[in-house]
Write a protein that holds these residues in place. Structure first.
Motif, PDB file in Angstrom:
ATOM      1  N   PRO A  81    -106.749 -71.567  25.220  1.00 49.83           N
ATOM      2  CA  PRO A  81    -106.739 -70.120  24.987  1.00 49.83           C
ATOM      3  C   PRO A  81    -105.577 -69.427  25.686  1.00 49.83           C
ATOM      4  O   PRO A  81    -105.024 -68.450  25.161  1.00 49.83           O
ATOM      5  N   ALA A  82    -105.198 -69.914  26.862  1.00 49.73           N
ATOM      6  CA  ALA A  82    -104.116 -69.285  27.617  1.00 49.73           C
ATOM      7  C   ALA A  82    -102.785 -69.390  26.889  1.00 49.73           C
ATOM      8  O   ALA A  82    -101.949 -68.469  26.940  1.00 49.73           O
ATOM      9  N   LYS A  83    -102.560 -70.503  26.210  1.00 49.50           N
ATOM     10  CA  LYS A  83    -101.293 -70.733  25.509  1.00 49.50           C
ATOM     11  C   LYS A  83    -101.386 -70.456  24.011  1.00 49.50           C
ATOM     12  O   LYS A  83    -100.367 -70.460  23.319  1.00 49.50           O
ATOM     13  N   LYS A  84    -102.615 -70.242  23.504  1.00 50.09           N
ATOM     14  CA  LYS A  84    -102.842 -70.151  22.054  1.00 50.09           C
ATOM     15  C   LYS A  84    -102.158 -71.338  21.369  1.00 50.09           C
ATOM     16  O   LYS A  84    -101.346 -71.194  20.452  1.00 50.09           O
ATOM     17  N   ASP A 124    -106.114 -75.005  34.080  1.00 46.98           N
ATOM     18  CA  ASP A 124    -105.049 -73.995  34.184  1.00 46.98           C
ATOM     19  C   ASP A 124    -104.042 -74.080  33.037  1.00 46.98           C
ATOM     20  O   ASP A 124    -103.064 -73.319  33.011  1.00 46.98           O
ATOM     21  N   SER A 125    -104.260 -74.986  32.097  1.00 46.62           N
ATOM     22  CA  SER A 125    -103.401 -75.168  30.909  1.00 46.62           C
ATOM     23  C   SER A 125    -101.974 -75.571  31.236  1.00 46.62           C
ATOM     24  O   SER A 125    -101.086 -75.464  30.396  1.00 46.62           O
ATOM     25  N   TYR A 335    -113.683 -75.025  18.469  1.00 45.54           N
ATOM     26  CA  TYR A 335    -113.856 -73.601  18.191  1.00 45.54           C
ATOM     27  C   TYR A 335    -112.894 -72.879  19.120  1.00 45.54           C
ATOM     28  O   TYR A 335    -113.008 -72.972  20.348  1.00 45.54           O
ATOM     29  N   ALA A 336    -111.924 -72.152  18.554  1.00 39.73           N
ATOM     30  CA  ALA A 336    -110.857 -71.528  19.330  1.00 39.73           C
ATOM     31  C   ALA A 336    -111.089 -70.027  19.422  1.00 39.73           C
ATOM     32  O   ALA A 336    -110.881 -69.290  18.445  1.00 39.73           O
ATOM     33  N   ASP A 337    -111.538 -69.563  20.591  1.00 42.43           N
ATOM     34  CA  ASP A 337    -111.752 -68.145  20.803  1.00 42.43           C
ATOM     35  C   ASP A 337    -110.411 -67.425  20.910  1.00 42.43           C
ATOM     36  O   ASP A 337    -109.497 -67.871  21.605  1.00 42.43           O
ATOM     37  N   VAL A 340    -105.916 -65.953  17.235  1.00 40.37           N
ATOM     38  CA  VAL A 340    -104.887 -65.171  16.543  1.00 40.37           C
ATOM     39  C   VAL A 340    -104.985 -63.705  16.951  1.00 40.37           C
ATOM     40  O   VAL A 340    -106.079 -63.166  17.133  1.00 40.37           O
ATOM     41  N   THR A 341    -103.830 -63.053  17.080  1.00 36.72           N
ATOM     42  CA  THR A 341    -103.801 -61.624  17.381  1.00 36.72           C
ATOM     43  C   THR A 341    -104.161 -60.814  16.149  1.00 36.72           C
ATOM     44  O   THR A 341    -104.935 -59.857  16.208  1.00 36.72           O
TER      45      THR A 341
END
Length: 468
Positions: A81-84, A124-125, A335-337, A340-341
């Protein structure tokens, strides 16, 4: 889960206040790694609709010649999620491909050792730890430089990695060795090896509170639970044939563990506070594999390996949503919270390449006392068909033949041989073969094959029959 129940957002537009309906999960996405089509499918969980695919390579059988471009056997998947960003592992081309969820474009492909299996971002990605299952190490990739920076030696055949919430400890299961390796992420040294019930563990997950680590044993249909305080086995659950993936989710305030059981087409749910007592069983489509819940614990998606579909589950009611057709043979799913913006983002996604349905044949024993089981998936791949097979309950280390017969009744003529194979030490077989067997067992015309037949090579005895 009612997708039409919207949240109300107030937005300032041109100096005036207007209301705009924001669908829950509109900025989320569900991704699957598809091993036969060599794609990543994208599904919108807000509408339960397929959006398109990210192509990483050519589908079967085009990858059976020398592969100079693209990826083969797209299998493992994880999201930051931090890096999308997605990290996608392709077993056949020994690669970790980084993909932007905003643009659906490949950022970089990093090549590692033989037959990698699953990637995992550190909490921490900053790093991706990838299990190199064909060898005895974990590849550590620096996300900033997008380069492999270290090899961590572990037991032969690492299956997957899961981290403690603080990122200080890595838990590495194995697909070849009956042990769990616990690694200090600062020193990269193994601090403990824990013996486990079986040598084939493809999937592992840490609970959100960090108190538990669950690992699946696909070969024996079990889940091992590790108490992270004592770093010891707490208990082993029998979950069912072809136990694939495991995860945790807080549902209605209670921490639950969820497991896909491929051989039974079920998702089993266990209550952690009740010492992992089973509370629910959810029937889903053919051969559930990867699974992942939304962050709020209200929705979960499951990949159906033999169905070429994903299926959502309303976790508040434990009811399934309509299945969604995707690419061929989904393996890992995330599942990616907030992936997308722009909720309307469909950029660079391709339509589904495969329009033909996979045919599922459940084989049945010819006599009640025969305990053998068999399930077949006939999947079109160009001008031929890929025949995926799962058999259990057979004699260990013995030869069997699967063929098509035009005979209506016994004795069955061997008109088209599909596969001849040997079982493993547990009397099981999982494999593939190709041929022209589309609509096997349909039996609509006189010249059609009437039965799919499995025989024992040693005795010649017919054990299983299948028909559409």
């Amino acid at each position: 889960m009612k997708f039409q129940n919207n949240l109300l957002a107030v937005v300032l537009i041109g100096g005036t206040i207007s209301a705009r309906a924001q669908t829950p999960y509109a900025h989320d996405r569900v991704y699957t790694a598809n091993q036969v089509s060599n794609t990543v499918s994208v599904v919108d969980p807000a509408t339960n609709v397929f959006l398109g695919e990210i192509s990483l390579g050519k589908p079967y059988p085009n990858v059976l010649s020398p592969l100079y471009r693209g990826q083969s056997l797209v299998h493992g998947l994880r999201y930051s999620p931090a890096k999308k960003m997605l990290a996608v592992v392709s077993i056949g081309s020994n690669s970790v491909t980084l993909v932007s969820t905003e643009s659906n474009k490949v950022i970089k492909t990093i090549y590692v050792g033989r037959s990698p299996h699953e990637p995992t971002f550190t909490p921490d990605s900053k790093q991706i730890w990838t299990s190199v299952r064909g060898e005895a190490y974990v590849s550590v990739i620096d996300v900033a430089s997008m380069k492999e920076i270290r090899k961590v030696q572990v037991a032969d055949g690492p299956g997957m990695i899961s981290f403690s919430p603080d990122g200080k400890i890595a838990y590495v299961c194995s697909s070849f060795s009956p042990e769990l390796d616990i690694v200090n992420t600062s020193t990269y040294e193994i601090i403990k090896r824990i013996p486990v019930v079986s040598p084939f563990s493809p999937n592992i997950f840490t609970s959100p509170d960090g108190n538990w680590v669950a690992m699946t044993h696909k070969d024996v249909g079990k889940v091992t639970l590790i108490d992270t305080k004592s770093l010891s086995v707490h208990k082993v659950l029998t979950t069912g044939a072809i136990t694939n993936h495991v995860t945790f989710s807080k549902i209605k305030g209670k921490l639950k563990m969820l497991v896909t059981v491929g051989g039974e087409n079920k998702v089993r749910v266990f209550d952690v506070a009740s010492d992992f007592k089973q509370t629910d069983t959810i029937n889903v489509g053919n051969l559930p594999h990867g699974l992942w819940p939304s962050a709020d614990g209200k929705l979960m998606y499951v990949g159906l390996e033999y169905g070429d579909q994903v299926q959502g589950i309303d976790l508040l009611t434990m009811k399934v949503l309509p299945a969604v057709k995707i690419g061929q043979s989904p393996q890992a799913l995330v599942y990616a919270d907030n992936a997308v913006t722009d909720a309307r983002n469909h950029i660079n996604l391709k339509p589904l390449n495969d329009a033909a349905a996979t045919q599922i044949i459940q084989m049945k024993a010819v006599q009640e006392e025969i305990k053998a089981t068999g399930k077949i998936a006939v999947r079109p791949i160009g001008l031929a068909d890929l025949v995926e097979q799962i058999f259990g309950g057979l004699e260990p280390a013995r030869g069997y033949t699967l063929f098509l017969s035009k005979s209506t009744d016994a004795p069955y003529t061997r008109d088209y041989e599909i596969n001849s194979f040997d079982t493993d030490a547990k009397g099981k077989y999982m494999g593939q073969s190709t041929g022209l067997v589309k609509n096997a067992g349909a039996g609509q015309h006189e010249e059609d094959y009437k039965h799919l037949v499995l025989t024992d090579n040693q005795t010649g005895k017919v054990l299983l029959l299948g028909a559409n």
